[in-house]
Design a protein around this motif. Structure first.
Motif, mmCIF file in Angstrom:
data_model
loop_
_atom_site.group_PDB
_atom_site.id
_atom_site.type_symbol
_atom_site.label_atom_id
_atom_site.label_comp_id
_atom_site.label_asym_id
_atom_site.label_seq_id
_atom_site.Cartn_x
_atom_site.Cartn_y
_atom_site.Cartn_z
ATOM 1 N N SER A 1 12.432 2.168 -3.938
ATOM 2 C CA SER A 1 12.497 0.981 -4.520
ATOM 3 C C SER A 1 14.024 0.434 -4.235
ATOM 4 C CB SER A 1 11.895 0.989 -5.919
ATOM 5 O OG SER A 1 12.570 -0.051 -6.419
ATOM 6 N N ARG A 2 14.223 -0.484 -4.080
ATOM 7 C CA ARG A 2 15.538 -1.144 -3.253
ATOM 8 C C ARG A 2 16.611 -0.358 -3.541
ATOM 9 N NH1 ARG A 2 16.375 -6.211 -4.882
ATOM 10 N NH2 ARG A 2 18.188 -5.837 -5.288
ATOM 11 N N LEU A 3 16.306 0.879 -1.804
ATOM 12 C CA LEU A 3 16.582 2.255 -1.853
ATOM 13 C C LEU A 3 18.473 1.450 -0.862
ATOM 14 C CD1 LEU A 3 16.979 5.518 -1.368
ATOM 15 C CD2 LEU A 3 16.151 4.787 1.120
ATOM 16 N N THR A 4 19.569 2.164 -1.247
ATOM 17 C CA THR A 4 20.529 1.891 -0.537
ATOM 18 C C THR A 4 20.942 2.831 0.182
ATOM 19 O OG1 THR A 4 22.032 1.354 -1.616
ATOM 20 C CG2 THR A 4 21.129 -0.722 -1.372
ATOM 21 N N LYS A 5 22.050 2.929 1.411
ATOM 22 C CA LYS A 5 22.839 4.451 1.262
ATOM 23 C C LYS A 5 23.849 3.478 2.154
ATOM 24 C CE LYS A 5 24.015 8.347 2.153
ATOM 25 N NZ LYS A 5 24.129 8.889 1.163
ATOM 26 N N ARG A 6 25.054 4.210 1.637
ATOM 27 C CA ARG A 6 26.185 4.086 2.427
ATOM 28 C C ARG A 6 27.221 5.277 2.524
ATOM 29 N NH1 ARG A 6 26.297 0.440 -1.386
ATOM 30 N NH2 ARG A 6 27.514 1.794 -2.698
ATOM 31 N N TYR A 7 28.457 5.291 3.789
ATOM 32 C CA TYR A 7 28.691 6.152 4.160
ATOM 33 C C TYR A 7 30.177 5.618 3.992
ATOM 34 C CZ TYR A 7 25.293 9.254 6.028
ATOM 35 O OH TYR A 7 23.780 9.223 5.883
ATOM 36 N N GLY A 8 31.015 5.771 2.766
ATOM 37 C CA GLY A 8 32.306 4.500 3.097
ATOM 38 C C GLY A 8 31.929 3.359 3.197
ATOM 39 N N ASP A 9 32.445 2.756 4.011
ATOM 40 C CA ASP A 9 32.256 1.304 4.433
ATOM 41 C C ASP A 9 31.591 1.194 4.785
ATOM 42 O OD1 ASP A 9 34.849 0.355 2.743
ATOM 43 O OD2 ASP A 9 35.677 0.466 4.234
ATOM 44 N N THR A 10 30.513 2.124 5.228
ATOM 45 C CA THR A 10 29.483 1.831 6.736
ATOM 46 C C THR A 10 27.885 1.944 5.414
ATOM 47 O OG1 THR A 10 30.422 2.997 7.827
ATOM 48 C CG2 THR A 10 28.393 2.425 9.010
ATOM 49 N N GLN A 11 27.431 0.831 5.967
ATOM 50 C CA GLN A 11 26.387 0.892 5.244
ATOM 51 C C GLN A 11 24.873 0.790 6.357
ATOM 52 O OE1 GLN A 11 25.836 -1.192 2.372
ATOM 53 N NE2 GLN A 11 23.625 -0.722 1.822
ATOM 54 N N VAL A 12 24.043 2.166 5.486
ATOM 55 C CA VAL A 12 23.394 2.190 6.486
ATOM 56 C C VAL A 12 22.391 1.475 5.991
ATOM 57 C CG1 VAL A 12 21.911 4.538 7.162
ATOM 58 C CG2 VAL A 12 24.445 4.693 6.791
ATOM 59 N N LEU A 13 21.711 1.487 5.281
ATOM 60 C CA LEU A 13 19.681 1.117 4.900
ATOM 61 C C LEU A 13 20.730 0.245 3.712
ATOM 62 C CD1 LEU A 13 18.371 4.760 4.063
ATOM 63 C CD2 LEU A 13 18.006 2.387 5.881
ATOM 64 N N GLU A 14 19.746 -0.489 3.253
ATOM 65 C CA GLU A 14 20.138 -1.874 2.889
ATOM 66 C C GLU A 14 18.649 -2.310 2.421
ATOM 67 O OE1 GLU A 14 22.151 -4.697 3.572
ATOM 68 O OE2 GLU A 14 20.421 -5.776 4.365
ATOM 69 N N ARG A 15 18.244 -1.924 0.671
ATOM 70 C CA ARG A 15 17.409 -2.697 -0.088
ATOM 71 C C ARG A 15 16.226 -2.459 0.711
ATOM 72 N NH1 ARG A 15 18.588 -8.969 0.470
ATOM 73 N NH2 ARG A 15 19.034 -8.512 2.791
ATOM 74 N N VAL A 16 15.653 -1.258 0.765
ATOM 75 C CA VAL A 16 14.214 -0.583 1.359
ATOM 76 C C VAL A 16 13.567 -0.371 0.538
ATOM 77 C CG1 VAL A 16 13.227 0.806 2.923
ATOM 78 C CG2 VAL A 16 15.596 0.587 3.272
ATOM 79 N N ASN A 17 12.309 -1.415 0.083
ATOM 80 C CA ASN A 17 11.456 -1.205 -0.593
ATOM 81 C C ASN A 17 9.894 -0.849 -0.068
ATOM 82 O OD1 ASN A 17 12.577 -2.487 -3.164
ATOM 83 N ND2 ASN A 17 12.794 -3.853 -1.544
ATOM 84 N N LEU A 18 9.572 0.290 -0.069
ATOM 85 C CA LEU A 18 8.338 0.824 0.271
ATOM 86 C C LEU A 18 6.963 1.414 -0.396
ATOM 87 C CD1 LEU A 18 7.697 1.322 3.830
ATOM 88 C CD2 LEU A 18 8.780 3.642 3.299
ATOM 89 N N SER A 19 6.070 1.396 -0.016
ATOM 90 C CA SER A 19 4.707 1.846 -0.907
ATOM 91 C C SER A 19 3.686 3.216 -0.352
ATOM 92 C CB SER A 19 4.264 0.533 -2.098
ATOM 93 O OG SER A 19 3.418 0.986 -2.772
ATOM 94 N N VAL A 20 4.081 3.852 -0.036
ATOM 95 C CA VAL A 20 2.491 4.663 0.622
ATOM 96 C C VAL A 20 2.083 5.701 -0.136
ATOM 97 C CG1 VAL A 20 3.022 6.390 2.762
ATOM 98 C CG2 VAL A 20 4.766 4.320 2.248
ATOM 99 N N ALA A 21 0.651 5.218 0.812
ATOM 100 C CA ALA A 21 -0.687 5.721 0.463
ATOM 101 C C ALA A 21 -0.395 7.015 0.280
ATOM 102 C CB ALA A 21 -1.828 5.293 0.461
#
Lengths: 262, 266
Positions: free
Chosen positions: B7-27
């Motif tokens: 839910s609303r996953l983000t990942k940043r390295y310093g100024d570099t945005q790698v992932l943003e707003r990842v929402n997922l639901s896996v059965a």
């Protein structure tokens, strides 16, 4: 064929020496600078088999035993330091930040300059000589072990965590086994510096040892002792180096499967 | 019923945005394949699922509980390389997990305990076709054999989730097909949830029951690192394998050269 080619430089050197020696000896039979092989052989045999008049010792064997003991103790201390500090520096980022710059500075101190300090602190006995060998060889060995730990792929550390290993199990089953062969390589490379420190310490303050002997007889220009002793020390170093390599190949067979090893 | 919830996953390295707003639901039991262009953060996403890295914000939960801060045995991992231990033989690589569990201080088993542990992995060895090679070291194995060993090793702890980071990227195409069969068989037998990052779109469509495409939605030509990637396509493949992947997805994974020059000139 390779054996023959490898023997050529050795035979060539022996030939040149024999020629030069016999030329000098024919001009002056009392010449001491280039003794004949026969003279050197006789002297060496006497030192190995005839007890010395004053002490009753077989000089060569007492010298060899004492020197190797100092060498072994000094390198043993270095190995222990390399394992504890090397693994801590390589494995724990905070320890690395704290100790790596210090270690880099320490390893630049010329070890011989520490010798007077060691003599003052530990006296002229065995401790100072062993300590000099340890001081001289440990920093480089710590750094090689730390580098060996850093070279373990991050994937393996993560993988072993997913197999349920504790930190202790991680160090003993994944880190240490991969460090051993690299430690032996570091030990082999440290062998010649270790001999240099040993001979230096013995030359300055000792009553036995290979280094003590060659610096003692230097006063009498006794090349018939010095030259065989140098050859003997070289042979010992060669044998220790080969033994370590064979040991490493046998015990850590996995580490020699890719590429060639010297 | 969702098993892995992102839910609303983000990942940043310093100024570099790698992932943003990842929402997922896996059965539970899904075989989730993840594709995307190089550097789009798909491997980062996998490492977050493994707890090898921590997200900058947002939550990931498995079975209702947040992920622990370190990798744990309930999530197995197979990397493209370096997944097996070079100092151990094939058999010892498989016995290792049992040794960790029983011998707390030595991490080693001896005598009869060791032989019974070896017997316990014998079935696995023949299952992955490495019985004859059990005394060899990983350096003496082919790439395919090494990856079979890595998969078997990752499954020893019976993980609920298996994570695969381009596991067959370094293998020959012919060997890949064998590996696909092995992987699908194990997935069905062990009823795991699988997340597999791959660069091969055909592989993704063949293996997955669900396909996720990671890509950047927003672009800033002046600072390409300002925005991160998210899930742009989410395809249900349960109805059956797709033989010909849609071209719009292929374009995302393998950007055409003229598109990159266009972006530069604009």
């Amino acid at each position: 064929m390779a054996l023959f080619l490898g023997a050529i430089p050795f035979l060539g050197l022996a030939g040149v020496y024999a020629a030069a020696s016999s030329a000098r000896l024919s001009a002056n039979p009392a010449d001491k600078l280039l003794p004949s092989f026969e003279q050197m052989g006789t002297t060496f045999w006497r030192m190995a088999t005839v007890p010395e008049v004053r002490t009753g010792d077989l000089t060569l064997w007492v010298d060899t035993f004492d020197s190797l003991q100092r060498l072994g103790l000094g390198l043993g201390v270095s190995v222990l330091l390399a394992l504890t500090f090397g693994i801590a520096i390589g494995f724990v980022p905070h320890v690395r930040s704290a100790l790596a710059p210090f270690l880099a500075a320490i390893s630049l101190i010329p070890p011989i300059t520490v010798l007077p300090i060691l003599f003052i602190t530990f006296g002229l006995g065995e401790t100072a000589k062993v300590a000099l060998i340890a001081v001289g060889t440990a920093p480089v060995m710590i750094r090689s072990v730390a580098q060996a730990v850093l070279d373990i792929p991050r994937e393996q550390i993560v993988k072993v965590q997913t197999l349920g290993a504790s930190v202790w199990q991680m160090v003993t089953r994944v880190v240490l086994p991969q460090v051993w062969p690299r430690l032996i390589t570091a030990l082999r490379l440290g062998l010649i510096p270790a001999f240099i420190f040993l001979i230096s310490a013995e030359a300055i303050a000792s009553t036995t040892g290979l280094g003590y002997r060659i610096f003692l007889v230097r006063r009498y220009l006794a090349m018939d002792v010095i030259l065989p002793y140098v050859a003997w020390i070289t042979l010992l170093a060669f044998l220790i180096d080969r033994a370590l390599l064979l040991f490493s190949r046998r015990i850590f067979r996995w580490a020699f499967l890719e590429g060639e090893a010297l | 019923m969702s098993f892995v919830e992102v839910s609303r996953l983000t990942k940043r390295y310093g100024d570099t945005q790698v992932l943003e707003r990842v929402n997922l639901s896996v059965a539970k039991g899904t075989f989730c394949t993840i594709v995307g262009a190089s550097g789009c953060g798909k491997s980062t996403f996998l490492r977050i699922l493994l707890s090898q890295e921590v997200q900058s914000s947002g939550t990931v939960s498995v079975d209702g509980t947040a992920l622990p801060p370190e990798p744990t045995p309930d999530r197995g991992i197979v990397f493209q390389r370096y997944s097996v231990f070079p100092q151990l033989t094939v058999e010892d690589n498989l016995v290792l997990a049992e040794e960790f569990a029983t011998a707390r201080w030595t991490g080693r088993l001896f005598g009869s305990a060791r032989s019974s542990a070896k017997q316990a992995v014998a079935e696995t060895l023949s299952n992955i076709g490495l019985m004859a090679a059990k005394d060899r070291y990983p350096a003496q194995l082919s790439g395919g054999m090494q990856q079979r060993l890595a998969i078997a090793q990752a499954l020893l702890m019976r993980p609920k989730i298996l994570l695969l980071d381009e596991p067959f990227g370094a293998l020959d195409p012919g060997i890949r097909v064998d590996m696909h069969d092995l992987l699908l068989r194990l997935w069905r037998e062990m009823e795991m949830t699988v997340f597999m990052v791959t660069h091969d779109i055909h592989e993704a469509f063949k293996l997955g029951t669900r396909l996720l495409v990671f890509d950047k939605v927003r672009h800033d030509p002046d600072s390409p690192e300002a925005f991160g990637a998210t899930v742009t396509y989410d395809l249900d493949l349960k109805s059956g394998p797709v033989t010909e992947p849609p071209t719009e997805i292929a374009d995302i994974i393998y950007p055409r050269p003229e598109e990159t020059t266009d972006a530069r000139s604009s």
